[in-house]
Design a protein around this motif. Structure first.
Motif, PDB file in Angstrom:
ATOM      1  N   GLY A  98       0.799  -1.233   0.000  1.00  0.00           N
ATOM      2  CA  GLY A  98       0.000   0.000   0.000  1.00  0.00           C
ATOM      3  C   GLY A  98       0.819   1.264   0.000  1.00  0.00           C
ATOM      4  N   ILE A  99       2.142   1.084   0.083  1.00  0.00           N
ATOM      5  CA  ILE A  99       2.924   2.322   0.139  1.00  0.00           C
ATOM      6  C   ILE A  99       2.887   3.046  -1.206  1.00  0.00           C
ATOM      7  N   GLY A 100       2.672   2.242  -2.267  1.00  0.00           N
ATOM      8  CA  GLY A 100       2.549   2.865  -3.587  1.00  0.00           C
ATOM      9  C   GLY A 100       1.444   3.906  -3.609  1.00  0.00           C
ATOM     10  N   ILE A 101       0.279   3.545  -3.057  1.00  0.00           N
ATOM     11  CA  ILE A 101      -0.838   4.485  -2.992  1.00  0.00           C
ATOM     12  C   ILE A 101      -0.428   5.736  -2.240  1.00  0.00           C
ATOM     13  N   LEU A 102       0.277   5.518  -1.136  1.00  0.00           N
ATOM     14  CA  LEU A 102       0.684   6.656  -0.323  1.00  0.00           C
ATOM     15  C   LEU A 102       1.552   7.610  -1.139  1.00  0.00           C
ATOM     16  N   TRP A 103       2.541   7.017  -1.843  1.00  0.00           N
ATOM     17  CA  TRP A 103       3.404   7.883  -2.648  1.00  0.00           C
ATOM     18  C   TRP A 103       2.602   8.614  -3.702  1.00  0.00           C
ATOM     19  N   PHE A 104       1.690   7.884  -4.308  1.00  0.00           N
ATOM     20  CA  PHE A 104       0.903   8.510  -5.374  1.00  0.00           C
ATOM     21  C   PHE A 104       0.110   9.687  -4.839  1.00  0.00           C
ATOM     22  N   VAL A 105      -0.544   9.466  -3.686  1.00  0.00           N
ATOM     23  CA  VAL A 105      -1.363  10.547  -3.131  1.00  0.00           C
ATOM     24  C   VAL A 105      -0.492  11.710  -2.697  1.00  0.00           C
ATOM     25  N   ILE A 106       0.666  11.399  -2.105  1.00  0.00           N
ATOM     26  CA  ILE A 106       1.552  12.492  -1.674  1.00  0.00           C
ATOM     27  C   ILE A 106       1.978  13.330  -2.862  1.00  0.00           C
ATOM     28  N   LYS A 107       2.387  12.653  -3.922  1.00  0.00           N
ATOM     29  CA  LYS A 107       2.843  13.408  -5.109  1.00  0.00           C
ATOM     30  C   LYS A 107       1.711  14.222  -5.702  1.00  0.00           C
TER      31      LYS A 107
END
Lengths: 159, 347, 369, 175
Positions: free
Chosen positions: B288-297
């Protein structure tokens, strides 16, 4: 009365020089309190103001006021305030107008006369001949009477 | 059984998208009010809920129960249709946002979970819907029977048509490098750190300016310029109809920011998630860290939007047009040629 | 294909600064003709004044330009004092100079904020209002009001000013240049801001003089006319400052002139505080003029004007020797500047009209009297 | 699938009739957009999603917006009556329509119309899928076999564009 001489003049000096230049058009030139007040004949106002602007350098007309003296004939004073921007000189030019007659508009000499004349007409009811849009400025169309005349009622009875 | 499952998955996807969109749209307004408030020495919303977090909810309820006034002499059909037309493109385009993961690694019921519709021509799908977004404004402005609205609609129509061109052209360089219109392919082509913002800086700049214009955000918010056109095309809208425009704007804001992430910022890539080139597989340190990075960016881009809004005056209509045709368009064409020359071997 | 469209800008429009109604004739977005309707805020102040005593009229002048009440008060009371022939001790004059300049700072801060807002920049207005608040607090300390002060009276002022006021003003004044620099970072060299302003709403020198434009608008057109230098009143002849003059007469110059004036005001405030003498600040027989006793003014007439933040504010008072003036004419800067608007927006775009109106810095209360 | 096809087909036909039948030009434009959408839907059913998307981007997204732009500039609210045919044109109109009808009937009968087996020849759905995608297949054909006509058309469009600019410039000069 020349542009170059203005430097050494004061207000009343300028007024007297104007009287000397227009002996017939200028009725009087005197100092009232601190103001140099010049009374000009009604028909000559345009000529005098044009001269003051073009030949003398009184290029800045900033106020036109109507004053009502109900007991006097002619009833109204139209007051023009003029000054030069180069020297601290200021002239108060007045014209006496009787009720029902009009004054020549100076709009083609001074653009600032546009609203000033409309306001004077709106407030005391002296029309200006030759103004392109002689309508009321502050009061609405169809307003009756002229508010700054002395006989305009301050209070009206509730109906 | 399979059919029922398929339909169920589609329904779940639709509901999820809808929920996510509404959540994003609502709380992006909160984020904006807080951030701009901070930039302007104010507190921002703070009354409803902790830190004012429930304010979007309260606003939504208020708008929902407010009387929707219909102006006299309006064209009823288009007047009612316009808010819907403004909202639909925004919601439709969120379907292709790839929040995380690749098509191969992780599947639920044989479906990729973090992208609603993984279609081959994702980019074109985005362009198709974003090119429809002016309809809402045009019909709103025209049907309101208000001159300010009409002027706003004319401005927006002219602007969106113009900015669509550099918007599309700026992506072509990437398409030439990647060789696919699929968004997941584009993200994968960037690997962990070879983001296209390094390889295509000019394109990134042109793309960013065009998306600010496309979403009608300051300093390009000409179609709703409040100090000139009162509120532009939605001057005459109130209540729920108004809130549809509002929602559409904020959803589009998020979608388009996430597209910038996909095209130029490496999508869901970041530290703790990397691409194993040798085995051609994905290594996810924390799920799920991918989602986190995506949302942060993506929210970083949203933040830049708000930053712009807080600091810049509004540009004038003719200046904006000439900027598009005389600066952005030549720049993007130049970028296409340069990219083609540099990547001759791939073509 | 081009069809003309008539559009009503105002009286209810976000950027006409009140109830000004500008009727624009548009061809596309280009203005091909314009007309104005004013008077929606006309309260008949000139007529009201004819039935009030001289001291009461001070409260009316507050309501002319409600952003610069102090300078309005000062101008009016000085006009009456000139008619009465009374003089104010130096401390009183220094205080008036000081407060007039503080009021100028307030006005120009408000101008910068609102102007930026009309151009679509939403942050500067918060900066300027935050700083303006400090002066408003100071004014509240001496007068008890935040907008309509009625602080100055014919012959002096209502109350003695506490020392704390001067100390806090000095604190504020020391920080003022930093505040101005802060506004400038967001605006002065901003490319969009420059593009929106340079060459917009241009007024030539000749047109400015012919229309009788005044204040920063006149000076931005390259006419170095400032009453503080041309006809020094109060303590301005003892102050060291420059007149801010522009070159092109466009909106950008009008903005720059005001920024420069902010800096010059800072200098004047510092000098006033430094040179502030002690002693009385009201005229000798101030008791004679105190409210509620009305006083009579000798017959005659006077025109007195000062350089208010927005331009030359003049009072033409005709007295007939009674307790109330026979006729008062208020010559207000917003009025004379707005009258020339039509000539400035010919051929401009709607966005330019907004910028031009904002750059005149008008207050409708003063325009409509 | 059949159901979706008929849905799109009927919407397309109804809105196409709407284009000519509405009195308000803006409503006509709206109907035209709906017709374009239905066509795009049918393209998707034919596995030609690239064409479908292009249809939306170019026709609905750009050309129709321009149409609306012009309509709004002219600010026509409603036509009093539908414009009548010029009597002289009528025979030509009937003739052209007839030719078109015959053409359509001929094509439909010849292609043994049936849902699901539309594409025949070299580029069936399976072959397109093997190439990768619709867009790829189209690109390959355009840049190999039909390169000359493709370039000729683009030249033509360029000339048209320059011509439009020139005409506009002349108009500005006269003004």
């Amino acid at each position: 009365m020349k542009k170059e001489n203005l430097k050494n003049m004061n207000d009343i000096g300028a007024a007297e020089a104007l009287k000397k230049h227009f002996p017939s058009a200028v009725e009087s030139a005197e100092l009232v309190n601190h103001e140099a007040v010049v009374y000009v004949r009604k028909d000559d106002i345009k000529k005098v103001l044009a001269y003051l602007k073009e030949k003398v350098g009184f290029e800045y007309l900033f106020s036109i006021t109507g004053v009502d003296y109900p007991d006097r004939t002619p009833r109204f004073d139209i007051v023009y305030h003029l000054k030069t921007l180069e020297h601290p000189l200021q002239l108060t030019i007045k014209v006496k107008v009787e009720e029902g007659t009009d004054v020549d508009s100076v709009y083609d000499i001074f653009k600032s006369a546009n609203w000033c004349e409309r306001e004077a007409y709106d407030m005391v009811g002296v029309p200006f001949k030759g103004h392109p849009n002689m309508t009321r400025l502050f009061m609405w169309e169809g307003f009756e009477g002229y508010p700054l005349r002395k006989d305009f009622p301050l209070y009206t009875e509730d109906k | 059984m399979e059919v029922i499952l398929g339909i169920a998955i589609i329904l779940i996807k639709i509901l999820t998208i809808f929920g996510v969109t509404m959540f994003i749209a609502g709380w992006t307004t909160w984020v904006e009010r807080k951030i701009i408030g901070d930039m302007q020495f104010r507190v921002g919303v703070e009354r409803t809920g902790p830190y004012g977090l429930m304010q979007p909810m309260a606003d939504g309820l208020k708008l929902f129960f407010k009387e929707s006034i219909v102006p006299d002499g309006c064209d009823r059909v288009t007047y009612e249709l316009a808010p819907v037309l403004a909202l639909v493109p925004a919601i439709m385009s969120i379907a292709i946002v790839p929040f995380a993961g690749s098509a191969d690694s992780f599947k639920i019921f044989g479906q990729t979970p973090f992208i609603a519709a993984n279609i081959n021509i994702g980019i074109l799908f985005l362009f198709a819907w974003s090119s429809l977004s002016p309809y809402g404004m045009i019909f709103a402005g025209w049907s309101s029977n208000n001159k300010y609205s009409l002027l706003g609609a004319l401005r927006s129509a002219a602007l969106v048509i113009s900015y669509e061109i550099p918007f599309g052209f700026s992506i072509i360089g990437i398409l030439m490098i990647v060789g696919s219109l699929n968004l997941i392919d584009i993200v994968n082509a960037q690997g962990s750190y070879h983001w296209f913002i390094y390889r295509q800086p000019v394109a990134a700049l042109v793309f960013f300016i065009s998306i600010v214009a496309e979403t009608n955000r300051p300093p390009f918010d000409l179609s709703e310029a409040e100090s000139e056109l009162v509120a532009g095309y939605f001057t005459e809208y109130a209540g729920m109809r108004f809130s549809l425009f509002f929602l559409g704007e904020y959803i589009m804001l998020f979608v388009i920011s996430s597209m910038f992430t996909v095209f130029f910022l490496g999508g869901w890539h970041g530290p703790f998630i990397s691409y194993d080139v040798v085995n051609n597989t994905w290594v996810q340190a924390i799920p799920g860290i991918g989602i986190l990075w995506f949302v942060i960016k993506s929210y970083f881009i949203v933040f830049v939007y708000m930053w712009l809004r807080a600091s810049l005056p509004r540009i004038r209509y003719d200046q904006m047009m000439s900027f598009c045709w005389k600066v952005l368009l030549p720049l993007s064409i130049l970028n296409i040629f340069t990219t083609a020359l540099l990547n001759l071997d791939k073509l | 294909m081009p069809r003309k469209m008539t559009i009503n800008m105002g009286p209810q429009h976000p950027s006409t600064h009140g109830v000004l109604r500008v009727i624009l004739e548009l061809e596309g977005e280009n203005v091909v003709g314009s007309d104005m309707e004013v008077g929606l805020l006309h309260r008949g102040i000139e007529k009201l004044a004819e039935s009030m005593t001289y001291q009461q009229i001070v409260t009316l002048t507050d309501r002319l330009d409600y952003v610069t009440s102090m300078t309005n008060n000062i101008t009016y009371v000085m006009a009456v004092e000139k008619l009465l022939g009374i003089e104010i001790p130096p401390r009183g004059e220094y205080i008036r100079t000081l407060i007039a300049e503080m009021q100028r700072v307030v006005n120009h801060m408000m101008f910068v904020g609102i102007y930026a807002m009309d151009l679509g920049a939403i942050t500067p207005v918060f900066q300027t209002f935050r700083d303006r608040e400090i002066i408003l607090d100071l004014f509240e300390m001496i007068s008890g009001a935040r907008l309509t002060y009625s602080f100055f009276r014919v012959g002096g002022m209502r109350e003695e000013i506490p020392q704390e006021f001067f100390d806090k003003t000095k604190d504020f004044n020391d920080k003022l240049l930093g505040m101005i620099a802060e506004y400038e970072t967001l605006l002065t060299r901003n490319r969009i801001f420059r593009a929106r302003n340079i060459g917009v709403g241009v007024v030539s020198k000749e047109y400015a003089i012919n229309c009788g434009l005044t204040g920063p608008v006149l000076r931005a057109s390259g006419v170095p006319y400032d009453l503080r230098k041309a006809k020094p009143y109060l303590m301005y002849d003892k102050m060291d400052f420059e007149i801010a003059v522009g070159d092109n007469g466009d909106c950008y110059d009008r903005y720059l002139v005001r920024i420069k004036e902010l800096k010059e005001s800072q200098k004047i405030i510092a000098q006033c505080l430094e040179q502030m003498p002690s002693g009385a600040s009201n005229c000798e027989d101030y008791k004679k003029y105190k409210i509620p006793k009305p006083f009579k003014v000798p017959a005659g007439e006077v025109y007195f004007s000062t350089e208010c933040p927005k331009g030359e504010l003049g009072f033409y008072i005709i007295s007939d020797g009674t307790k109330s003036p026979y006729r008062i004419k208020i010559n207000s800067p917003s009025y004379i500047n707005t009258a020339a608007l039509s000539g400035m927006i010919e051929g401009a775009l709607i966005a330019d009209v907004v910028a031009t109106i904002a750059s005149l810095d008008i207050v409708l209360g003063e325009l409509d009297k | 699938m059949d159901f979706v096809f008929y849905l799109f087909g009927i919407t397309g036909l109804v809105s196409a009739v709407g284009v000519v039948a509405f009195r308000n030009p803006i409503h006509s434009a709206l109907a035209l957009v709906a017709a374009l959408f239905s066509t795009a839907g049918i393209y998707i059913l034919l596995d030609a999603e690239f064409l479908a998307v292009l249809e939306v981007i170019i026709y609905a997204g750009a050309i129709m917006v321009l149409f609306l732009f012009v309509l709004m500039c002219l600010n026509i609210r409603e036509l009093k009556a539908l414009p009548q045919f010029n009597k002289k044109i009528r025979p030509f109109a009937i003739g052209i329509t007839a030719i078109f009808l015959v053409d359509m009937v001929y094509l439909i009968t010849k292609s043994q119309f049936g849902v699901g087996e539309l594409a025949t020849g070299k580029y069936t759905s399976e072959q397109v899928a093997a190439i990768g995608s619709n867009a790829k297949a189209l690109g390959q054909v355009l840049y190999t076999r039909y390169l000359l006509p493709f370039e000729a058309i683009s030249l033509l469009l360029l000339v048209a564009m320059i011509g439009a600019i020139l005409l506009m410039k002349e108009g500005l000069g006269r003004k």
